[in-house]
Design a protein around this motif. Sequence first.
Motif, PDB file in Angstrom:
ATOM      1  N   VAL A  58     -11.367   9.632  -9.321  1.00  0.00           N
ATOM      2  CA  VAL A  58     -12.339   8.569  -9.140  1.00  0.00           C
ATOM      3  C   VAL A  58     -13.664   9.186  -8.697  1.00  0.00           C
ATOM      4  N   ALA A  59     -14.718   8.923  -9.432  1.00  0.00           N
ATOM      5  CA  ALA A  59     -16.043   9.467  -9.128  1.00  0.00           C
ATOM      6  C   ALA A  59     -16.886   8.393  -8.455  1.00  0.00           C
ATOM      7  N   ARG A 172      -2.999   9.190  -5.862  1.00  0.00           N
ATOM      8  CA  ARG A 172      -3.117   8.124  -6.853  1.00  0.00           C
ATOM      9  C   ARG A 172      -3.213   6.765  -6.185  1.00  0.00           C
ATOM     10  N   LEU A 173      -2.437   6.572  -5.122  1.00  0.00           N
ATOM     11  CA  LEU A 173      -2.501   5.318  -4.379  1.00  0.00           C
ATOM     12  C   LEU A 173      -3.893   5.097  -3.802  1.00  0.00           C
ATOM     13  N   LYS A 178      -9.531   2.766  -3.873  1.00  0.00           N
ATOM     14  CA  LYS A 178     -10.966   2.986  -4.063  1.00  0.00           C
ATOM     15  C   LYS A 178     -11.519   2.072  -5.155  1.00  0.00           C
ATOM     16  N   LEU A 179     -10.791   1.963  -6.253  1.00  0.00           N
ATOM     17  CA  LEU A 179     -11.258   1.137  -7.358  1.00  0.00           C
ATOM     18  C   LEU A 179     -11.322  -0.328  -6.961  1.00  0.00           C
ATOM     19  N   ARG A 219     -14.369   2.953   6.863  1.00  0.00           N
ATOM     20  CA  ARG A 219     -15.508   3.870   6.904  1.00  0.00           C
ATOM     21  C   ARG A 219     -15.870   4.359   5.502  1.00  0.00           C
ATOM     22  N   TYR A 220     -14.864   4.515   4.660  1.00  0.00           N
ATOM     23  CA  TYR A 220     -15.130   4.860   3.268  1.00  0.00           C
ATOM     24  C   TYR A 220     -15.967   3.769   2.611  1.00  0.00           C
TER      25      TYR A 220
END
Length: 283
Positions: A58-59, A172-173, A178-179, A219-220
């Motif tokens: 994931v970018a 992967r999780l 993130k997505l 925080r992400y």
Amino acid sequence: MPDFTVQELLKTPLVEVRDVVCAGLCRGRSEVEQVARTQLVFPYRGTWLRHVAGDEVVADASQVLFFNAGERYQVSHPHAGGDASLVLVADEALLREVAPAELLREGAPLRFRMPRLRIDPRAQVQVALLRHGLREGTADALEGESLALTLMLRAIGPRTTHAAGSSHGRQRLVDRAKLVLTGDLARRWTLAEVAAVVGVSPVYLTQSFREVEGVPLYRYQLRLRLARALDLLGECEDVGMLGHQLGFSSHSHFTAAFQQAYGRTPSEFRELALQRRRPPAGR
């Protein structure tokens, strides 16, 4: 109409800097591509996926991606709206001097062992300053090279590198989580909601995210919102409205979080970006 545009911001014998903006019109995988020289890619807007040898990364604005010379890859776009990245192509001798040896594969050409590294808020600021300065023409070649080197030292230098950890399954999780978050940066998710979407318990998601990314889930999300603010502040008229649009509860919340991360308020950064656009006095 092409799906992406490439603007060359700087080209010297030491480093090349490009601004790559993708419309994200193709949601499926792109054709297989490869680059001739190893590149450091800093996403600063939107989210995309890079597929290499059966794996995907994931970018987003929390990391730098390594596009190794001769490595075959594909790109896809999980969300509408497009994306943008700042691309650095540095002299190989310079890169070998900057990067710790453990990050690099043996032999030539220079290639990195891992597909990405996490970057911190200071590196995000360097991405924004480098892009603004070169795009507006206020940074000459010497300043551009210096800013690019500072960014590389911050992103891949031995004191500041942050490699993703944990098992492939947990990675992967975390990428799925993130997505979920990047699909709508302004949405005020609850932990239970994100966990339900990715199909695990809130406890397991919390533990996995911190193990893989080194920071809590909240925080992400905060860092992605702030990175988006860095991208937009130079064009916005109302700083308070921008904070609201990015999901901050109030103007004071936005200001405090931005200043804590970047060492200056959103208004101060906006003024800095505007100053870079103004011609020197007397012209």
